[in-house]
Design an enzyme around this catalytic site. Structure first.
Site, PDB file in Angstrom:
ATOM      1  N   PHE A 150      67.162  83.680 -39.439  1.00  0.00           N
ATOM      2  CA  PHE A 150      68.281  83.268 -40.299  1.00  0.00           C
ATOM      3  C   PHE A 150      69.478  82.780 -39.502  1.00  0.00           C
ATOM      4  CE2 PHE A 150      69.943  87.467 -39.253  1.00  0.00           C
ATOM      5  CZ  PHE A 150      71.298  87.231 -39.196  1.00  0.00           C
ATOM      6  N   LYS A 174      58.699  76.850 -41.425  1.00  0.00           N
ATOM      7  CA  LYS A 174      58.878  77.983 -42.341  1.00  0.00           C
ATOM      8  C   LYS A 174      60.238  78.581 -41.986  1.00  0.00           C
ATOM      9  CE  LYS A 174      58.907  81.904 -43.016  1.00  0.00           C
ATOM     10  NZ  LYS A 174      60.164  82.586 -43.441  1.00  0.00           N
ATOM     11  N   GLU A 177      63.933  82.805 -45.195  1.00  0.00           N
ATOM     12  CA  GLU A 177      64.096  82.798 -46.653  1.00  0.00           C
ATOM     13  C   GLU A 177      65.520  83.204 -47.042  1.00  0.00           C
ATOM     14  OE1 GLU A 177      62.466  84.771 -44.685  1.00  0.00           O
ATOM     15  OE2 GLU A 177      61.840  86.666 -45.598  1.00  0.00           O
ATOM     16  N   ARG A 178      66.323  83.667 -46.047  1.00  0.00           N
ATOM     17  CA  ARG A 178      67.697  84.049 -46.380  1.00  0.00           C
ATOM     18  C   ARG A 178      68.632  82.838 -46.415  1.00  0.00           C
ATOM     19  NH1 ARG A 178      68.587  89.290 -42.676  1.00  0.00           N
ATOM     20  NH2 ARG A 178      66.717  88.598 -41.604  1.00  0.00           N
ATOM     21  N   SER A 227      63.000  88.680 -34.667  1.00  0.00           N
ATOM     22  CA  SER A 227      63.156  89.990 -34.025  1.00  0.00           C
ATOM     23  C   SER A 227      61.886  90.353 -33.243  1.00  0.00           C
ATOM     24  CB  SER A 227      63.477  91.041 -35.084  1.00  0.00           C
ATOM     25  OG  SER A 227      62.544  90.955 -36.143  1.00  0.00           O
ATOM     26  N   CYS A 282      71.430  85.573 -30.807  1.00  0.00           N
ATOM     27  CA  CYS A 282      70.562  86.216 -29.815  1.00  0.00           C
ATOM     28  C   CYS A 282      71.149  86.065 -28.421  1.00  0.00           C
ATOM     29  CB  CYS A 282      69.159  85.629 -29.865  1.00  0.00           C
ATOM     30  SG  CYS A 282      69.144  83.941 -29.306  1.00  0.00           S
ATOM     31  N   GLU A 384      69.108  96.522 -30.518  1.00  0.00           N
ATOM     32  CA  GLU A 384      69.920  95.362 -30.877  1.00  0.00           C
ATOM     33  C   GLU A 384      70.618  95.679 -32.203  1.00  0.00           C
ATOM     34  OE1 GLU A 384      67.761  91.878 -32.395  1.00  0.00           O
ATOM     35  OE2 GLU A 384      69.064  90.612 -31.196  1.00  0.00           O
TER      36      GLU A 384
HETATM   37  P1  NAD Z   1      63.215  88.332 -38.514  1.00  0.00           P
HETATM   38  O1  NAD Z   1      62.288  88.794 -37.445  1.00  0.00           O
HETATM   39  O2  NAD Z   1      63.515  89.257 -39.642  1.00  0.00           O
HETATM   40  O3  NAD Z   1      62.648  86.999 -39.207  1.00  0.00           O
HETATM   41  C1  NAD Z   1      62.239  85.888 -38.448  1.00  0.00           C
HETATM   42  C2  NAD Z   1      61.193  85.111 -39.232  1.00  0.00           C
HETATM   43  O4  NAD Z   1      60.051  85.930 -39.417  1.00  0.00           O
HETATM   44  C3  NAD Z   1      61.663  84.696 -40.629  1.00  0.00           C
HETATM   45  O5  NAD Z   1      61.232  83.388 -40.892  1.00  0.00           O
HETATM   46  C4  NAD Z   1      60.988  85.699 -41.542  1.00  0.00           C
HETATM   47  O6  NAD Z   1      60.679  85.168 -42.807  1.00  0.00           O
HETATM   48  C5  NAD Z   1      59.714  86.025 -40.802  1.00  0.00           C
HETATM   49  N1  NAD Z   1      59.254  87.408 -41.058  1.00  0.00           N
HETATM   50  C6  NAD Z   1      59.994  88.470 -41.445  1.00  0.00           C
HETATM   51  N2  NAD Z   1      59.234  89.558 -41.546  1.00  0.00           N
HETATM   52  C7  NAD Z   1      57.972  89.200 -41.199  1.00  0.00           C
HETATM   53  C8  NAD Z   1      56.743  89.908 -41.087  1.00  0.00           C
HETATM   54  N3  NAD Z   1      56.656  91.215 -41.341  1.00  0.00           N
HETATM   55  N4  NAD Z   1      55.660  89.221 -40.692  1.00  0.00           N
HETATM   56  C9  NAD Z   1      55.730  87.917 -40.436  1.00  0.00           C
HETATM   57  N5  NAD Z   1      56.886  87.190 -40.509  1.00  0.00           N
HETATM   58  C10 NAD Z   1      57.989  87.825 -40.890  1.00  0.00           C
HETATM   59  O7  NAD Z   1      64.543  87.862 -37.772  1.00  0.00           O
HETATM   60  P2  NAD Z   1      65.934  87.472 -38.425  1.00  0.00           P
HETATM   61  O8  NAD Z   1      66.614  88.702 -38.920  1.00  0.00           O
HETATM   62  O9  NAD Z   1      65.788  86.332 -39.339  1.00  0.00           O
HETATM   63  O10 NAD Z   1      66.705  86.921 -37.137  1.00  0.00           O
HETATM   64  C11 NAD Z   1      67.397  87.741 -36.245  1.00  0.00           C
HETATM   65  C12 NAD Z   1      66.555  88.118 -35.063  1.00  0.00           C
HETATM   66  O11 NAD Z   1      66.110  86.943 -34.382  1.00  0.00           O
HETATM   67  C13 NAD Z   1      67.326  88.904 -34.025  1.00  0.00           C
HETATM   68  O12 NAD Z   1      66.498  89.901 -33.507  1.00  0.00           O
HETATM   69  C14 NAD Z   1      67.651  87.875 -32.969  1.00  0.00           C
HETATM   70  O13 NAD Z   1      67.889  88.396 -31.682  1.00  0.00           O
HETATM   71  C15 NAD Z   1      66.427  87.048 -32.995  1.00  0.00           C
HETATM   72  N6  NAD Z   1      66.657  85.735 -32.424  1.00  0.00           N
HETATM   73  C16 NAD Z   1      66.085  85.460 -31.230  1.00  0.00           C
HETATM   74  C17 NAD Z   1      66.298  84.235 -30.631  1.00  0.00           C
HETATM   75  C18 NAD Z   1      65.661  83.891 -29.330  1.00  0.00           C
HETATM   76  O14 NAD Z   1      65.534  82.715 -29.031  1.00  0.00           O
HETATM   77  N7  NAD Z   1      65.232  84.851 -28.538  1.00  0.00           N
HETATM   78  C19 NAD Z   1      67.103  83.295 -31.270  1.00  0.00           C
HETATM   79  C20 NAD Z   1      67.668  83.615 -32.507  1.00  0.00           C
HETATM   80  C21 NAD Z   1      67.431  84.841 -33.080  1.00  0.00           C
END
Ligand code: NAD
Length: 500
Positions: A150, A174, A177-178, A227, A282, A384
């Site tokens: 998101f 994809k 969804e938020r 994450s 991140c 985190e």
């Molecule tokens: P998230 O892991 O909740 O979601 C990321 C994606 O995964 C979304 O598209 C979501 O729909 C999907 N998803 C959620 N639950 C899932 C599941 N159980 N199985 C499969 N797919 C699923 O992350 P978020 O809250 O949207 O974003 C924040 C996180 O992303 C933080 O941990 C941040 O550090 C990380 N991040 C990392 C980077 C990097 O390049 N390392 C960059 C930006 C954000």
């Protein structure tokens, strides 16, 4: 309420009344503003079928023609910057000026991908043996998919889709969804720029569609950012299905302050890096590590003064430094970490809980929080938090400070603040982290280098964008050719050919 549909074959596609849906909130007011459809495996199959039909002709275009579409895409994004920025901010909550930065960092990758005729060039060795030439070429992998978080609704989709389509692939996005609308708008602009329908499709959804992506045999590569626990699961499932995978995870980046640092500059940098975008980056800097008591004391005083000047406001407030966090659940999670910090024995110097913005009392706002005397054993240090919470971890030596960053489970980014070139150089060499800043608080690499963390911040071996992006979205084919002088050689040989 506005409905947000999938975008397949150049048009909005809905699963109809039977489709699952989820509310999309405006974090400024804490109320739903739209409803997004959540795809099932059948909808994903429809997107893949459209991609599969469109991809061969796109790949067959010469790369310069594909680049022309990207040039036009870049122009259209620039022309729509204001509207895109407001759309992004209204779902994410970041301030509009920061939303423009989010789009611009993605645009930089589009610009890089415009160089695809040069970037996709292969290698050639003339005369590797008698009459033998060897060359390698890069070919698109076919259909790739990207699953994005998101917190950067424009930048991260563009990190992925720009090199993917430039290299002649079809791409299925994809988005989170938020805040799903920016991804759709980008895809619409790409089609307006001349991208053939089907080359960039957008499907919305949750774990159901992510699993469908990971299991679909026609999707050859998947890029994920989110994450760490989910990144690791996605990596394992996709790799088990034989796909090329790159999965970026969470972070806990340290800012190390040596005694000789320019403290005013460092504090100015840390404030933006810790609290900008409400800490939902991140590459944020949520841990600051002063070396020595005197540094810690001076740092704390300057941070306190700077925090007093911070302004939290709605996304459209041009004077606000940051806006609300993304959701009520995320706000509650951050607040529970603040309580955990207190319970673990850290000193809560500034408490950001309980903040209400006048006129926006239901918005997901948090004022800045500062903890001092945080120790490595605390869970609030190890995890985190992803909110406007800055932790001071005091150390006595440079080695102790560097060791903290190196030993942490995450290894995304790290920064050192110093005037000492020797110390900085040694730090770069020793620290176990993927992206390093020297007097640079948020060392997100420029678009022609590449982005990736170490340890639990990244699963897979190729980074995002830069040359790694081109490598990820192409397969290398290596050709050994022989045109012997004086006609064919008819000798039989039963040993492995060598060129000795
Ligand atoms: P998230 O892991 O909740 O979601 C990321 C994606 O995964 C979304 O598209 C979501 O729909 C999907 N998803 C959620 N639950 C899932 C599941 N159980 N199985 C499969 N797919 C699923 O992350 P978020 O809250 O949207 O974003 C924040 C996180 O992303 C933080 O941990 C941040 O550090 C990380 N991040 C990392 C980077 C990097 O390049 N390392 C960059 C930006 C954000």
């Amino acid at each position: 309420m506005r409905g947000i549909s999938h975008f397949i074959d150049g048009a909005a596609v809905s699963g109809g009344a039977a489709a699952r849906r989820q509310d999309v909130f405006d974090p400024n007011i804490g109320k739903p503003q739209a409803s997004v459809e959540l795809a099932d495996a059948a909808m994903l199959a429809r997107a893949v079928a459209s991609a599969k039909a469109a991809q061969p002709a796109w790949a067959a275009l010469n790369p310069q023609r594909r680049a022309r579409v990207l040039f036009e895409f870049k122009r259209l994004i620039e022309a729509n910057m204001e509207a895109l920025g407001h759309l992004l901010a209204s779902e994410h909550g970041k301030v509009v000026s920061d939303a423009r930065g989010d789009i611009q960092r993605g645009l930089d990758v589009v610009e890089f991908a415009c160089g695809v005729p040069h970037l996709m060039k292969g290698e050639y060795t003339e005369g590797a043996g008698p009459g033998i030439d060897v060359y390698s070429l890069r070919q698109p992998i076919g259909i790739a998919a990207g699953i994005t978080p998101f917190n950067f609704p424009a930048m991260i989709p563009l990190w992925m889709l720009a090199p993917a389509i430039a290299c002649g692939n079809a791409f299925i996005l994809k988005p989170s969804e938020r805040d799903p609308s920016t991804g759709v708008r980008l895809a619409e602009l790409a089609v307006e720029a001349g991208l053939p329908p089907g080359i960039l499709n957008v499907v919305h959804g949750d774990k159901v569609v992510v699993d469908a992506i990971l299991d679909h045999p026609d999707i050859k590569a998947v890029s994920f950012v989110g994450s760490s626990d989910i990144a690791q699961q996605v990596y394992a499932r996709g790799a088990a299905a034989g796909k090329r995978m790159q999965c970026m995870g969470g972070a806990k980046n340290h800012g190390i302050i040596l005694a000789d640092a320019d403290l005013d500059q460092a504090v100015a940098d840390i404030m933006g890096a810790a609290y900008g975008s409400a800490g939902e980056r991140c590459m944020a800097l949520p841990v600051v590590v002063p070396v020595g008591e005197a540094t810690a004391k001076a740092l704390r005083e300057k941070l306190l003064t700077a925090i007093e000047g911070l302004r939290v406001g709605v996304s459209t407030d041009p004077d606000a430094h940051y806006g609300p966090v993304v959701s009520a659940a995320h706000k509650a999670k951050i607040e529970s970490y603040i309580q955990m910090g207190v319970d673990e024995g850290a000193e809560l110097v500034v408490d950001g809980r309980g903040f209400k913005l006048q006129g926006y009392e239901d918005g997901y706002f948090l004022a800045p929080t500062l903890f001092d005397h945080v120790t490595p054993a605390m869970r609030t240090y190890q995890d985190e938090i992803f909110g406007p919470v800055l932790q001071i971890v005091r150390t006595e030596s440079v080695a102790e400070a560097v060791g903290l960053a190196s030993k942490h489970q995450y290894g995304n980014g790290v920064a050192i603040f110093t005037r000492n070139g020797d110390a900085a150089r040694e730090f770069v060499s020793d620290v176990e982290v993927g992206m390093v800043g020297i007097n640079v608080p948020i060392p997100v690499p420029v678009s022609y280098h590449s982005f990736g963390g170490w340890k639990r911040s990244g699963f897979g071996d190729l980074n995002q964008y830069g040359m790694d992006g081109i490598r990820f979205y192409t397969r290398t084919k290596t050709v050994t050719s022989r045109w012997p002088k004086g006609g064919p050689v008819t000798d039989q040989s039963f040993v492995i050919p060598t060129l000795r």
